[in-house]
Enzyme design. Sequence first.
Site, PDB file in Angstrom:
ATOM      1  N   HIS A  35      -8.214  -4.642  -1.341  1.00  0.00           N
ATOM      2  CA  HIS A  35      -6.964  -3.998  -0.920  1.00  0.00           C
ATOM      3  C   HIS A  35      -6.278  -4.764   0.213  1.00  0.00           C
ATOM      4  O   HIS A  35      -5.052  -4.776   0.309  1.00  0.00           O
ATOM      5  CB  HIS A  35      -7.259  -2.562  -0.471  1.00  0.00           C
ATOM      6  CG  HIS A  35      -6.038  -1.740  -0.219  1.00  0.00           C
ATOM      7  ND1 HIS A  35      -5.166  -1.374  -1.220  1.00  0.00           N
ATOM      8  CD2 HIS A  35      -5.531  -1.207   0.926  1.00  0.00           C
ATOM      9  CE1 HIS A  35      -4.172  -0.657  -0.708  1.00  0.00           C
ATOM     10  NE2 HIS A  35      -4.379  -0.547   0.598  1.00  0.00           N
ATOM     11  N   ASP A  82      -9.678  -3.958  -5.749  1.00  0.00           N
ATOM     12  CA  ASP A  82      -9.096  -2.999  -4.817  1.00  0.00           C
ATOM     13  C   ASP A  82      -9.676  -1.625  -5.131  1.00  0.00           C
ATOM     14  O   ASP A  82      -9.373  -1.036  -6.175  1.00  0.00           O
ATOM     15  CB  ASP A  82      -7.568  -2.984  -4.969  1.00  0.00           C
ATOM     16  CG  ASP A  82      -6.879  -2.135  -3.922  1.00  0.00           C
ATOM     17  OD1 ASP A  82      -7.522  -1.234  -3.366  1.00  0.00           O
ATOM     18  OD2 ASP A  82      -5.685  -2.381  -3.667  1.00  0.00           O
ATOM     19  N   SER A 106       0.833  -1.197   0.000  1.00  0.00           N
ATOM     20  CA  SER A 106       0.000   0.000   0.000  1.00  0.00           C
ATOM     21  C   SER A 106       0.877   1.261   0.000  1.00  0.00           C
ATOM     22  O   SER A 106       1.717   1.420  -0.879  1.00  0.00           O
ATOM     23  CB  SER A 106      -0.955  -0.038   1.193  1.00  0.00           C
ATOM     24  OG  SER A 106      -1.925   0.970   1.112  1.00  0.00           O
TER      25      SER A 106
END
Length: 401
Positions: A342, A310, A231
């Site tokens: 995600h 995501d 991320s």
Amino acid sequence: MASMSPPIRDLRQQDETATHFHLDVRCLICRFLGFIFGTETFGNHQQQQFPRKPENMERQSSFSRDLGHAAAETYLITRLTFTLLRYLGVGYRWYTRLVALACYALLLMPGFLQVAYCYFFSSQVRRSIVYGDQPRNRLDLYLPTNTNGPKPVVVFVTGGAWIIGYKAWGSLLGLQLAERDIIVACVDYRNFPQGTISDMVKDVSQGVSFVCNLIDRFGGDPNRIYLMGQSAGAHISACVLLEQAIKESRGESTTWSVSQIKAYFGLSGGIMEGEGSFEQFSPEVRIKDPRNREAASLLPPIKLFHGTSDYSIPSDASINLVEALKGVGAEAEVILYEGKSHTDLFLQDPLRGGKDDLFDHVVSVIHAGDEEALAKDASAPPRKRLVPEILLRLARHISPF
């Protein structure tokens, strides 16, 4: 990703450069959280920053000290989170999403508690090793029980929307990779508003330098180091890698070499297009700059992993970066996981146990050419399930990510 929110008003700080950095960070976080909530190089290690220590570092023996450290770090993260919320301004919809996030964490708590126990009490974990002079310049090491010969090393940079990143978030990955005879270094770094994006990049670069120069003291192989980020951590670590390559291509003095990084893994990467002053922190924009073409040839193989479902950071971010890297001759590929969100790849799937395609792929790359390690991987028992399936399904259903 979606277009930026309207320009944020000038904060009118006295230092113009610092003002731009704070505006950049605020816009970057707004852009990331909008999906969720819906709205210098340092000196020589041995001589200056990192005095030589005994090879077998003693673990902290006091439970009260461990508990106090954990409480202090938890307080810091909580304080920074609410400072950010006050800074950005929050409304009803944001609060409802925050409640959803709390429920999501509660459903996964059976797994979190098991991982936390190992994190604080396992002899394989060396916590909060200092790598720099900033308060958050710490890293955790996850060491294999097998100490025969030098081990490959993964430097992992956790995500957290640039505001709540913390080294302990990588404990599940660290423990699982250590079971495969791989050392993992989870690097902590300053978050916003404690630091700007440039501060985060600087911190992580120092952490990578520490590992490259000193990991042999912990049984690691300095010539088999892999960089990985998840991320926001994928964005920061990609900036670190590219910045280092650019410096080397220009002949600047550095404390670690891109050649020591054998591959880069980016997971659900928060890598964004550049606009205006964002260009300094957009790997995609910087790699397209003709002045940086020579740096592209220094980059290691790059592998990006992304779920097609995501909605926090759409998979187009990874696809576009890979296309840009290939356009300048770098070795890069993106692997998409149909229907994954995600957090599926980093949390739910590892907590589910059993076979994990992403984990197996990463391990196979790290152990490539090591027939003995590959044979052990093939015969390794399935990973333990940490959370019941019904809780995982409920968590996915209410997840704000």
